[in-house]
Design a protein around this motif. Structure first.
Motif, short mmCIF file in Angstrom:
data_model
loop_
_atom_site.label_atom_id
_atom_site.label_comp_id
_atom_site.label_asym_id
_atom_site.label_seq_id
_atom_site.Cartn_x
_atom_site.Cartn_y
_atom_site.Cartn_z
N ASP A 106 25.87 50.86 17.14
CA ASP A 106 26.33 51.30 15.84
C ASP A 106 25.47 50.66 14.76
O ASP A 106 25.70 49.53 14.35
N ILE A 107 24.43 51.38 14.32
CA ILE A 107 23.56 50.87 13.28
C ILE A 107 24.39 50.61 12.02
O ILE A 107 25.26 51.39 11.67
N PRO A 108 24.17 49.50 11.30
CA PRO A 108 24.91 49.26 10.07
C PRO A 108 24.84 50.46 9.14
O PRO A 108 23.78 51.06 8.97
N SER A 109 25.96 50.80 8.53
CA SER A 109 26.05 52.06 7.80
C SER A 109 26.10 51.84 6.29
O SER A 109 26.93 51.11 5.79
N ARG A 181 19.27 58.48 7.17
CA ARG A 181 18.52 57.86 8.26
C ARG A 181 17.76 58.93 9.03
O ARG A 181 18.35 59.79 9.68
N CYS A 182 16.45 58.89 8.94
CA CYS A 182 15.62 59.81 9.72
C CYS A 182 14.32 59.10 10.07
O CYS A 182 13.82 58.26 9.31
N HIS A 254 27.19 64.68 -2.53
CA HIS A 254 26.35 64.26 -1.41
C HIS A 254 26.92 63.03 -0.75
O HIS A 254 27.62 62.23 -1.37
N THR A 255 26.62 62.93 0.56
CA THR A 255 26.99 61.72 1.31
C THR A 255 25.74 61.23 2.04
O THR A 255 24.75 60.93 1.39
N ASN A 256 25.74 61.18 3.38
CA ASN A 256 24.65 60.49 4.08
C ASN A 256 23.99 61.33 5.17
O ASN A 256 23.59 60.80 6.21
N LEU A 269 22.04 61.81 14.99
CA LEU A 269 23.43 61.64 14.57
C LEU A 269 23.66 60.19 14.17
O LEU A 269 23.30 59.27 14.89
N TRP A 270 24.26 59.99 13.01
CA TRP A 270 24.42 58.64 12.50
C TRP A 270 25.87 58.38 12.13
O TRP A 270 26.62 57.80 12.89
#
Length: 356
Positions: A106-109, A181-182, A254-256, A269-270
């Motif tokens: 779980d990458i920090p969000s 995140r890409c 907008h979100t993420n 997928l994040w």
């Protein structure tokens, strides 16, 4: 929250920032040392090597900002590359992330939610800024002016040591930020925090959009740009910058995650809650008959799907928390900043520019 007023040449601005915020800058460095290791499997020495790769191109396309970073470094008695590394933190975290992240899946969000709204001769933008609570003490409000130049005065909320973030200027131009995140970086373009500073130095929304689209952005992110005429979303990747226009009701939400065509972009997928928060803020906006600073602030209090809600809490599966909320009335050149979750904020500040 520490509030700093800086005026003068880029070096003098940076030096003042560095002097007054040294402890918080060191806190930012300590925070990102740990975060880069978690998200990218990079030691701080490797991070500094990555930062050094940006120096020569930035000297060509954004030399004034490097002078300011140099002033911060000298004022705080911290090496230059440490400060530069803070200013490319998004490119590292969200462009060089490891798919395994040292066993942490779980990458920090950085789960922010933003809204732009133009209605009845008023234009607003705002957002919740969601990040790890450990970075909360290192946030500052920074007022910047360049006397004897045409650059507008700026008021922004930023992480100590970072020269561009979220706020507005004396021309009524404002910006917000959503992390995306890409995979992929283009170091010949502006890091996103440099791009935010460039927006805040623009004389109009149109001028800011032209500048960011022509310069490009090094990695992924969404910049919401507004002025008294309305707002526009700029979805940025290392390959392109695309415009997300206001809908028929004058809104941009907008979100993420990328909303426009992302052909050729690797966006794994994040945050599963990002589409939910986008749908939710659109739903809440439709229930408001007239947008005001207060009614928009109420939207950002929403806790549906808690803790990974618009108003986030760092617990259970949510790795981020709302650390501040900002709502800007760009027609009146006025903003409200609340520190902490909007339902339990610890302090409230007002940013204001007066004509004449």
């Amino acid at each position: 929250m520490l509030e700093i007023r800086c005026s003068g040449t880029p070096y003098e601005i940076g030096f003042t920032h560095g002097q007054l915020a040294k402890e918080k800058i060191l806190g930012s460095i300590d925070f990102y040392k740990q975060l880069f290791w978690e998200s990218c499997s990079m030691t701080w020495e490797e991070v500094l090597q990555e930062a050094s790769k940006y120096h020569d191109i930035l000297k060509k396309i954004a030399a004034r900002y490097l002078v300011e970073i140099g002033g911060i470094a000298d004022g705080a008695h911290i090496p230059f590359l440490d400060i530069l590394a803070l200013n490319i933190r998004s490119e590292i975290t969200f462009g060089l992330f490891s798919d395994t992240s040292n066993g942490i899946t779980d990458i920090p969000s950085d789960g922010c939610t933003s809204l732009g709204w133009s209605a009845r001769s008023k234009s607003f933008i705002g957002q919740n800024w969601d990040w790890r609570i450990e970075q909360g003490p290192n946030l500052i409000i920074c007022h910047i002016s360049h006397p004897d130049t045409e650059i507008p005065d700026i008021a922004m909320v930023t992480e100590a040591g970072i020269i561009g973030k979220i706020g507005l200027n004396s021309k009524g131009v404002g910006c917000c930020l959503n992390a995306i995140r890409c995979h992929g970086l283009d170091r010949s373009k502006l890091p996103i925090h440099f791009a935010l500073r460039a927006v805040l130095e623009s004389g109009s929304r149109e001028e800011a959009v032209i500048l960011i689209k022509s310069s490009g952005v090094a990695g992924g992110g969404h910049i919401l740009v507004g002025d008294a005429t309305g707002s526009v979303g700029l979805e940025c990747t290392s390959r392109w910058v695309k415009e997300l226009s206001m809908d028929d009701n004058g809104r941009v939400c907008h979100t993420n995650h990328l909303l426009l065509d992302k052909s050729g972009i690797d966006e794994p997928l994040w945050l599963e809650d990002s589409p939910w928060r986008l749908s939710r803020i659109r739903e809440l906006a439709t229930k408001i008959s007239e947008p005001t600073l207060d009614t928009i602030f109420e939207i950002f209090k929403d806790t549906k799907d808690y803790p990974a809600s618009i108003n986030r809490k760092q617990e259970v599966d949510s790795k981020a928390q709302t650390l501040f909320t900002i709502v800007m009335d760009l027609t009146s050149k006025y903003a409200q900043v609340t520190v902490g979750r909007p339902t339990e904020y610890s302090e409230r500040r007002f940013l204001r520019f007066v004509d004449g």
